[in-house]
Scaffold this motif. Structure first.
Motif, PDB file in Angstrom:
ATOM      1  N   LEU A 175      38.036  42.155 -36.397  1.00 40.99           N
ATOM      2  CA  LEU A 175      37.695  42.463 -34.992  1.00 40.99           C
ATOM      3  C   LEU A 175      37.535  41.198 -34.149  1.00 40.99           C
ATOM      4  N   ASP A 176      36.494  40.414 -34.466  1.00 39.06           N
ATOM      5  CA  ASP A 176      36.192  39.236 -33.636  1.00 39.06           C
ATOM      6  C   ASP A 176      37.354  38.245 -33.681  1.00 39.06           C
ATOM      7  N   GLY A 177      37.944  37.979 -32.523  1.00 39.98           N
ATOM      8  CA  GLY A 177      39.047  37.025 -32.464  1.00 39.98           C
ATOM      9  C   GLY A 177      40.399  37.657 -32.712  1.00 39.98           C
ATOM     10  N   TYR A 192      20.895  36.749 -29.581  1.00 39.18           N
ATOM     11  CA  TYR A 192      21.695  36.005 -28.593  1.00 39.18           C
ATOM     12  C   TYR A 192      23.081  36.641 -28.468  1.00 39.18           C
ATOM     13  N   TYR A 193      23.651  36.959 -29.634  1.00 36.37           N
ATOM     14  CA  TYR A 193      25.007  37.523 -29.659  1.00 36.37           C
ATOM     15  C   TYR A 193      25.039  38.902 -28.996  1.00 36.37           C
ATOM     16  N   VAL A 194      24.100  39.742 -29.369  1.00 31.92           N
ATOM     17  CA  VAL A 194      24.058  41.118 -28.837  1.00 31.92           C
ATOM     18  C   VAL A 194      23.891  41.105 -27.314  1.00 31.92           C
ATOM     19  N   SER A 213      35.951  44.335 -40.580  1.00 32.89           N
ATOM     20  CA  SER A 213      35.178  43.256 -39.960  1.00 32.89           C
ATOM     21  C   SER A 213      33.878  43.048 -40.721  1.00 32.89           C
ATOM     22  N   ALA A 214      33.453  41.792 -40.810  1.00 34.28           N
ATOM     23  CA  ALA A 214      32.179  41.476 -41.465  1.00 34.28           C
ATOM     24  C   ALA A 214      31.002  41.756 -40.534  1.00 34.28           C
ATOM     25  N   SER A 215      31.320  42.117 -39.297  1.00 34.77           N
ATOM     26  CA  SER A 215      30.246  42.236 -38.301  1.00 34.77           C
ATOM     27  C   SER A 215      29.576  43.599 -38.286  1.00 34.77           C
ATOM     28  N   LYS A 216      28.260  43.562 -38.307  1.00 33.50           N
ATOM     29  CA  LYS A 216      27.495  44.811 -38.201  1.00 33.50           C
ATOM     30  C   LYS A 216      27.529  45.347 -36.772  1.00 33.50           C
ATOM     31  N   ASN A 217      28.029  44.542 -35.850  1.00 33.16           N
ATOM     32  CA  ASN A 217      28.176  44.974 -34.456  1.00 33.16           C
ATOM     33  C   ASN A 217      29.571  45.555 -34.181  1.00 33.16           C
ATOM     34  N   GLY A 218      30.397  45.672 -35.219  1.00 25.92           N
ATOM     35  CA  GLY A 218      31.770  46.148 -35.053  1.00 25.92           C
ATOM     36  C   GLY A 218      31.882  47.508 -34.378  1.00 25.92           C
ATOM     37  N   ARG A 271      17.458  35.997 -34.690  1.00 22.74           N
ATOM     38  CA  ARG A 271      17.516  35.368 -33.372  1.00 22.74           C
ATOM     39  C   ARG A 271      18.967  35.155 -32.935  1.00 22.74           C
ATOM     40  N   LYS A 272      19.774  34.666 -33.865  1.00 23.71           N
ATOM     41  CA  LYS A 272      21.198  34.478 -33.534  1.00 23.71           C
ATOM     42  C   LYS A 272      21.816  35.813 -33.118  1.00 23.71           C
ATOM     43  N   ASN A 273      21.467  36.868 -33.864  1.00 21.79           N
ATOM     44  CA  ASN A 273      22.043  38.171 -33.522  1.00 21.79           C
ATOM     45  C   ASN A 273      21.580  38.638 -32.142  1.00 21.79           C
ATOM     46  N   TYR A 293      31.840  34.296 -28.593  1.00 26.01           N
ATOM     47  CA  TYR A 293      30.410  34.597 -28.424  1.00 26.01           C
ATOM     48  C   TYR A 293      29.616  34.277 -29.690  1.00 26.01           C
ATOM     49  N   HIS A 294      30.230  34.556 -30.857  1.00 24.67           N
ATOM     50  CA  HIS A 294      29.553  34.184 -32.109  1.00 24.67           C
ATOM     51  C   HIS A 294      29.315  32.664 -32.119  1.00 24.67           C
ATOM     52  N   TYR A 295      30.358  31.943 -31.723  1.00 24.58           N
ATOM     53  CA  TYR A 295      30.255  30.473 -31.689  1.00 24.58           C
ATOM     54  C   TYR A 295      29.135  30.033 -30.753  1.00 24.58           C
ATOM     55  N   GLU A 306      34.814  27.091 -39.984  1.00 29.35           N
ATOM     56  CA  GLU A 306      34.245  27.448 -41.303  1.00 29.35           C
ATOM     57  C   GLU A 306      33.378  28.703 -41.202  1.00 29.35           C
ATOM     58  N   LEU A 307      32.848  28.963 -40.010  1.00 30.87           N
ATOM     59  CA  LEU A 307      31.967  30.122 -39.832  1.00 30.87           C
ATOM     60  C   LEU A 307      32.739  31.406 -39.545  1.00 30.87           C
ATOM     61  N   LYS A 308      33.920  31.265 -38.986  1.00 32.74           N
ATOM     62  CA  LYS A 308      34.680  32.457 -38.582  1.00 32.74           C
ATOM     63  C   LYS A 308      34.905  33.398 -39.759  1.00 32.74           C
ATOM     64  N   GLY A 309      34.616  34.666 -39.539  1.00 27.27           N
ATOM     65  CA  GLY A 309      34.850  35.678 -40.569  1.00 27.27           C
ATOM     66  C   GLY A 309      33.738  35.788 -41.600  1.00 27.27           C
ATOM     67  N   VAL A 310      32.839  34.822 -41.590  1.00 25.98           N
ATOM     68  CA  VAL A 310      31.782  34.747 -42.603  1.00 25.98           C
ATOM     69  C   VAL A 310      30.559  35.544 -42.130  1.00 25.98           C
ATOM     70  N   SER A 311      29.896  36.233 -43.046  1.00 26.32           N
ATOM     71  CA  SER A 311      28.763  37.095 -42.686  1.00 26.32           C
ATOM     72  C   SER A 311      27.649  36.301 -41.999  1.00 26.32           C
ATOM     73  N   ARG A 312      26.775  37.037 -41.324  1.00 24.02           N
ATOM     74  CA  ARG A 312      25.682  36.402 -40.580  1.00 24.02           C
ATOM     75  C   ARG A 312      24.851  35.481 -41.484  1.00 24.02           C
ATOM     76  N   GLU A 313      24.440  35.996 -42.621  1.00 14.98           N
ATOM     77  CA  GLU A 313      23.575  35.222 -43.522  1.00 14.98           C
ATOM     78  C   GLU A 313      24.325  34.020 -44.108  1.00 14.98           C
ATOM     79  N   ASP A 314      25.577  34.249 -44.536  1.00 16.48           N
ATOM     80  CA  ASP A 314      26.346  33.134 -45.103  1.00 16.48           C
ATOM     81  C   ASP A 314      26.634  32.084 -44.029  1.00 16.48           C
ATOM     82  N   SER A 315      26.830  32.526 -42.795  1.00 11.80           N
ATOM     83  CA  SER A 315      27.055  31.565 -41.702  1.00 11.80           C
ATOM     84  C   SER A 315      25.813  30.707 -41.487  1.00 11.80           C
ATOM     85  N   LEU A 316      24.644  31.354 -41.538  1.00 16.65           N
ATOM     86  CA  LEU A 316      23.393  30.604 -41.338  1.00 16.65           C
ATOM     87  C   LEU A 316      23.198  29.579 -42.458  1.00 16.65           C
TER      88      LEU A 316
HETATM   89  C1  G6P Z   1      32.590  38.404 -38.116  1.00 24.07           C
HETATM   90  C2  G6P Z   1      32.597  37.134 -37.316  1.00 24.07           C
HETATM   91  C3  G6P Z   1      31.553  36.174 -37.836  1.00 24.07           C
HETATM   92  C4  G6P Z   1      30.195  36.855 -37.938  1.00 24.07           C
HETATM   93  C5  G6P Z   1      30.295  38.068 -38.841  1.00 24.07           C
HETATM   94  C6  G6P Z   1      28.982  38.835 -38.919  1.00 24.07           C
HETATM   95  O1  G6P Z   1      33.189  38.166 -39.323  1.00 24.07           O
HETATM   96  O2  G6P Z   1      33.867  36.528 -37.377  1.00 24.07           O
HETATM   97  O3  G6P Z   1      31.496  35.085 -36.937  1.00 24.07           O
HETATM   98  O4  G6P Z   1      29.231  35.965 -38.455  1.00 24.07           O
HETATM   99  O5  G6P Z   1      31.285  38.941 -38.339  1.00 24.07           O
HETATM  100  O6  G6P Z   1      28.720  39.411 -37.672  1.00 24.07           O
HETATM  101  P1  G6P Z   1      27.356  40.063 -37.229  1.00 24.07           P
HETATM  102  O7  G6P Z   1      27.661  40.638 -35.884  1.00 24.07           O
HETATM  103  O8  G6P Z   1      27.028  41.139 -38.248  1.00 24.07           O
HETATM  104  O9  G6P Z   1      26.327  39.001 -37.212  1.00 24.07           O
END
Ligand code: G6P
Ligand code: MG
Length: 222
Positions: free
Chosen positions: A9-11, A80-82, A115-120, A76-78, A19-21, A42-52
């Motif tokens: 999804l993202d990108g 900002y993103y939301v 998508s790895a995103s819970k906001n998908g 907190r990151k979420n 926005y994640h960036y 390196e963060l793209k596509g990676v889960s929230r926790e693994d990105s942190l």
């Molecule tokens: C996607 C994005 C990542 C993000 C991940 C988790 O894979 O490319 O940048 O960290 O989803 O997203 P979330 O919205 O659940 O934090």
């Protein structure tokens, strides 16, 4: 012929990778960690926790936060993103995507979200794209995120297919690795500097036509 498409999804469907960036950048700044676009790859596509985890390791701060503080930072990151994605609408769907989804539907190709995103699901709804999706892989149901293939395998399962019969579309290095490991056929959206030169790439989603997908599949698989 391919029977299904597994979309990141993202990108890929819209510009939310940006926005994640920005959200990671904002959080990083607050805890004294500076990140740039090269690191963000390196963060793209990676889960929230693994990105942190990657962010903290990047700033050499892994030891400075216990599990409770870690959870607070992720939350907190979420937040900002939301906050940033509230106004996302149909106008934000990347060029060519809606035409592609319509055409695939007409051809009877199944469409699934990987998508790895819970906001998908929230974003699909905001962009009025939910009706096009026959399946959505819930990232909460996978043990290992991208680059592990699990989310793509689950996305295929959700549309009654196996990944080998599907095309996967990704803008992230970790995502391309996950697609390759799942057995699906990868198409990357992005630059060869970021995604490599050994897979089919498009520089814009406008190039993602049904004909392009078909000819790419046929060239690779026949
Ligand atoms: C996607 C994005 C990542 C993000 C991940 C988790 O894979 O490319 O940048 O960290 O989803 O997203 P979330 O919205 O659940 O934090
Ligand atoms: Mg992505």
């Amino acid at each position: 012929m391919f029977k299904g498409i597994l979309f990141d999804l993202d990108g890929v469907l819209t510009d939310t990778a940006e926005y994640h960036y920005q959200a990671w950048q904002r959080l990083g700044k607050e805890i004294g960690i500076t990140i740039d676009r090269a690191f963000n790859e390196e963060l793209k596509g990676v889960s929230r926790e693994d990105s942190l985890k990657l962010l903290l390791a990047h700033g050499d701060r892994t030891q400075d936060f216990d599990s409770e503080q870690f959870a607070e930072l992720a939350q907190r990151k979420n937040e900002y993103y939301v906050e940033m994605i509230q106004e996302v609408s149909t106008a934000d769907v990347y060029p060519g995507i809606l035409d592609l989804l319509k055409r695939l539907k007409k051809q009877g190709i199944k469409i699934s979200l990987a998508s790895a995103s819970k906001n998908g699901p929230f974003l699909l709804e905001k962009m009025s794209l939910l009706p096009y999706f026959d399946g959505i892989a819930d990232p909460a149901d996978v043990a290992k995120g991208k680059p592990d293939p699990e989310i793509f395998q689950l996305a295929a399962e959700k549309i009654g297919l196996t990944a080998v019969d599907c095309i996967g579309i990704e803008d992230a290095k970790a995502g391309i690795q996950a697609i390759l490991a799942s057995g699906a056929f990868p198409i990357g959206v992005g630059r060869p500097e970021d995604l490599g030169t050994d897979i089919v790439l498009v520089s814009s989603t406008e190039e993602l036509t049904a004909d392009f997908l078909t000819s790419s599949w046929q060239t690779a698989r026949n």
